[in-house]
Scaffold this motif. Structure first.
Motif: not given
Length: 312
Positions: A148-155
């Motif tokens: 569910l996290t959007p594209t362009g997201t890092v952890g």
């Protein structure tokens, strides 16, 4: 857990430490007045979306098959995307994008295999550049956030994640952030460097503010890492409230139950005027939002909600 392939895969805690960026939680003695069934999240049938536990042989067998299928599926998709990442070595942002696509595909597949009905609320807040935070009580939380996290997201993960076979290497290739947690000063410096990278590359971030998985589904005190990141990046914070995952896959169990799950995005919290001297106030404010939006079996005990962690 039983010593099976699926069990050893999930038990090694590689995914529970996926976004763990702070100190360990001290053990808190639980009030004796709460029964085991209450702690596990049991409620009368009328309060549980008509779900009733089924611990029969067939139900457990189906659960084992689903876990093994999840393991095999994840290994296949991880291997495929690892090859894609290697081909994209000269293009860092494309690797980040492909890492998110990997998460969207793999997370959705795993949730489909597990079979839990998922209700998603507040989707209008789900595609903004922000620091996304989430409560954490089950391995299912990882699958949901991958999806569910959007594209362009890092952890953010501890630097040792690189040693996890295949998944750790894919994590690094996807340009997710690793930090040094060997001591608080090093961790804070790593968070500053991570915030600089997020601002420079115009990225979003996903992090578990509890820093570790709750063993009983009840919300733990929040650590300071997500506030440090907000102060450095000035990105808004979007809380994601997960309900029911702790009952769907309980601590120490290989039985996946078809419990309904709710994912609720709360409105973004602006951090543009936040100051370092009010750090504890911000932690309490965000923590209180979770307490307000979580169902009763996932609310923290009063003694828990007043504690904060002194490290990052």
């Amino acid at each position: 857990m039983d010593n099976t392939g699926g069990a050893s895969f999930m038990r090694n805690r590689r995914f529970e430490s996926f976004l763990d960026t702070s100190c360990e939680q001290p053990n808190v003695k639980e009030p004796p007045r709460v029964s085991v069934k209450q702690e596990a999240g049991f409620r009368p049938k009328a309060e549980t979306d008509q779900y009733v536990d089924d611990d029969g042989f067939i139900s457990v067998l189906i659960s084992y098959v689903r876990i093994v299928t999840c393991f095999v599926t994840m290994m296949v998709t991880t291997f495929v995307w690892a090859i894609v990442m290697l081909l994209l070595l000269p293009w860092p942002y494309q690797r980040i994008r492909q890492g998110n696509i990997y998460g969207h595909v793999t997370g959705r597949l795993l949730m489909w295999i597990l079979g839990n009905p998922v209700k998603i609320e507040g989707t209008e807040f789900a595609d903004k550049r922000a620091i996304y935070i989430s409560n954490h009580a089950s391995p299912i939380d990882i699958f949901l956030l991958m999806w569910l996290t959007p594209t362009g997201t890092v952890g953010i993960a501890k630097k040792e994640i690189i040693w996890y076979p295949l998944f750790g290497q894919l994590y690094v290739l996807a340009k997710h952030i690793r930090i040094d947690r060997s001591n608080p000063s090093a961790a804070i410096q790593s968070l500053k460097e991570a915030a600089h990278a997020i601002v420079k590359d115009n990225l979003s971030l996903i992090i578990f503010p509890e820093g570790t998985r709750s063993q009983n589904g009840r919300l733990l005190p929040f650590k300071k890492g997500f506030v440090h990141m907000a102060l450095q990046s000035r990105l808004p914070i979007v809380p994601i409230v997960l309900s029911g995952t702790h009952r769907a896959w309980r601590k120490g169990s290989l039985h996946i139950r078809p419990v309904p799950i709710t994912v609720k995005y709360l409105p973004p919290i602006s951090t543009s005027d936040w100051t370092a001297d009010k750090l504890d106030d911000y932690i309490k404010m965000v923590h209180d939002m979770y307490v307000k939006n979580l169902p009763e079996p996932q609310k923290p005990y009063a003694s828990d909600s007043t504690r904060t962690c002194s490290n990052s």
